[in-house]
Write an enzyme that holds these catalytic residues in place. Structure first.
Site, PDB file in Angstrom:
ATOM      1  N   PRO A  53      -9.520  -6.682  -7.086  1.00  0.00           N
ATOM      2  CA  PRO A  53      -8.633  -7.828  -7.322  1.00  0.00           C
ATOM      3  C   PRO A  53      -7.284  -7.605  -6.633  1.00  0.00           C
ATOM      4  O   PRO A  53      -6.686  -6.546  -6.768  1.00  0.00           O
ATOM      5  CB  PRO A  53      -8.483  -7.842  -8.846  1.00  0.00           C
ATOM      6  CG  PRO A  53      -9.705  -7.164  -9.361  1.00  0.00           C
ATOM      7  CD  PRO A  53     -10.013  -6.110  -8.343  1.00  0.00           C
ATOM      8  N   GLU A  54      -6.850  -8.606  -5.867  1.00  0.00           N
ATOM      9  CA  GLU A  54      -5.575  -8.524  -5.182  1.00  0.00           C
ATOM     10  C   GLU A  54      -4.558  -9.369  -5.956  1.00  0.00           C
ATOM     11  O   GLU A  54      -4.833  -9.843  -7.048  1.00  0.00           O
ATOM     12  CB  GLU A  54      -5.762  -8.969  -3.728  1.00  0.00           C
ATOM     13  CG  GLU A  54      -6.813  -8.112  -3.013  1.00  0.00           C
ATOM     14  CD  GLU A  54      -7.127  -8.551  -1.594  1.00  0.00           C
ATOM     15  OE1 GLU A  54      -6.215  -9.056  -0.900  1.00  0.00           O
ATOM     16  OE2 GLU A  54      -8.286  -8.391  -1.164  1.00  0.00           O
ATOM     17  N   LYS A  90       6.766   1.895  11.540  1.00  0.00           N
ATOM     18  CA  LYS A  90       5.375   2.242  11.253  1.00  0.00           C
ATOM     19  C   LYS A  90       4.584   2.431  12.548  1.00  0.00           C
ATOM     20  O   LYS A  90       4.390   1.490  13.312  1.00  0.00           O
ATOM     21  CB  LYS A  90       4.712   1.139  10.414  1.00  0.00           C
ATOM     22  CG  LYS A  90       5.435   0.825   9.109  1.00  0.00           C
ATOM     23  CD  LYS A  90       5.333   1.961   8.120  1.00  0.00           C
ATOM     24  CE  LYS A  90       5.978   1.573   6.799  1.00  0.00           C
ATOM     25  NZ  LYS A  90       5.918   2.664   5.803  1.00  0.00           N
TER      26      LYS A  90
END
Length: 276
Positions: free
Chosen positions: A2-3, A154
């Site tokens: 589940p997000e 990143k």
């Protein structure tokens, strides 16, 4: 897993079922679900009332009286459902909260990956994994400049960057694949090589997709259900996730599926540019 839209839907459906109820007894059929002291969890909760349920990213924050909070992470397949104490136990029911009104809340988890922690309200950022998370989509903290600056630092690929929760919290495999496709960015693109205009577009698509998916009550592609046992609706709107081998809706190229750090990843090799 589940997000954010699914967990928010669970919060919204669970709250009216349990708000104001007082816990009479707690049963741990599988104690490892509770990451904090098991005895304390069972002994301290009786007599506590459920005041509210908050959420941050994929974490539920069940607020109790006497300044206590149960921090719950559903992980892959965790679910809550309201029942009665005498209802037959499902083999995947692992925790039960029996209420003084004769109802009971059960936590069901096929894989047993979900975790609960009992903490003092307000210490969640110091005690739990919430403290390591980045801002949520659609929050003031998730600004355009913040996202641009964060991705510049990143060096790993954008798929992993979005999944690790430290740059933006609440996204998982489904919504990362969808938003990268919407933005025309290959999942293996180096995060710090993506042009600023594309980063801005990606942020907009993340915000919009999370908003729409939440409105649609989340995505059910495997076993996700809300607290009322109902499925989500966003699965009908998915354009790439689960559609490997089908034609891209933008260009007609066959969508491909690869593994990125062990996660199945679907993309269009024509529409999604790789930035290195």
């Amino acid at each position: 897993m589940p997000e954010m839209p699914e967990v928010e839907t669970v919060r919204r459906t669970l709250l009216p079922l349990v708000k104001g109820k007082t816990i009479k007894k707690v049963i741990l059929w599988y104690p490892k679900i509770v990451a904090t002291d098991h005895d304390k969890f069972v002994e301290e909760l009786p007599g506590k009332k459920i005041i509210d349920i908050d959420r941050y990213a994929k974490y539920l924050l069940i607020r109790l009286s006497d300044n206590l909070t149960i921090v719950s992470h559903l992980r892959m397949e965790g679910k809550y459902h309201l029942t009665t104490p005498d209802a037959p136990k499902d083999k995947h029911d692992h925790v039960e909260f029996i209420f003084t009104d004769g109802t009971a809340l059960r936590y069901n988890d096929v894989r047993k990956f979900g975790r609960m922690q009992l903490i003092l309200t307000g210490t969640e950022r110091q005690i739990t994994g919430i403290g390591k998370l980045g801002p949520e989509p659609n929050s003031s903290e998730f600004s355009e400049q913040y996202f641009i600056d964060s991705l510049k630092r990143k060096k790993k690929n954008i798929k992993n960057t979005l999944l690790d929760q430290r740059t933006v919290a609440g996204l998982g495999n489904i919504y990362v694949d969808e938003t990268l496709w919407q933005s025309g960015i290959h999942p293996l693109s180096a995060a710090n090589k993506i042009p600023e205009e594309k980063v801005k577009q990606l942020r907009q698509n993340i915000n919009h997709t999370i908003t729409v998916a939440t409105k649609e009550r989340g995505t059910t592609v495997h076993t996700y259900l809300d607290a009322n046992g109902k499925t989500g609706g966003y699965q009908k709107m998915l354009k790439v996730y689960g559609h490997a081998g089908e034609k891209c809706l933008k260009c007609g190229t066959i969508l491909e599926k690869i593994k990125v750090s062990g996660r199945g990843t679907t993309f269009c090799p024509h529409c999604q540019v790789i930035y290195k």
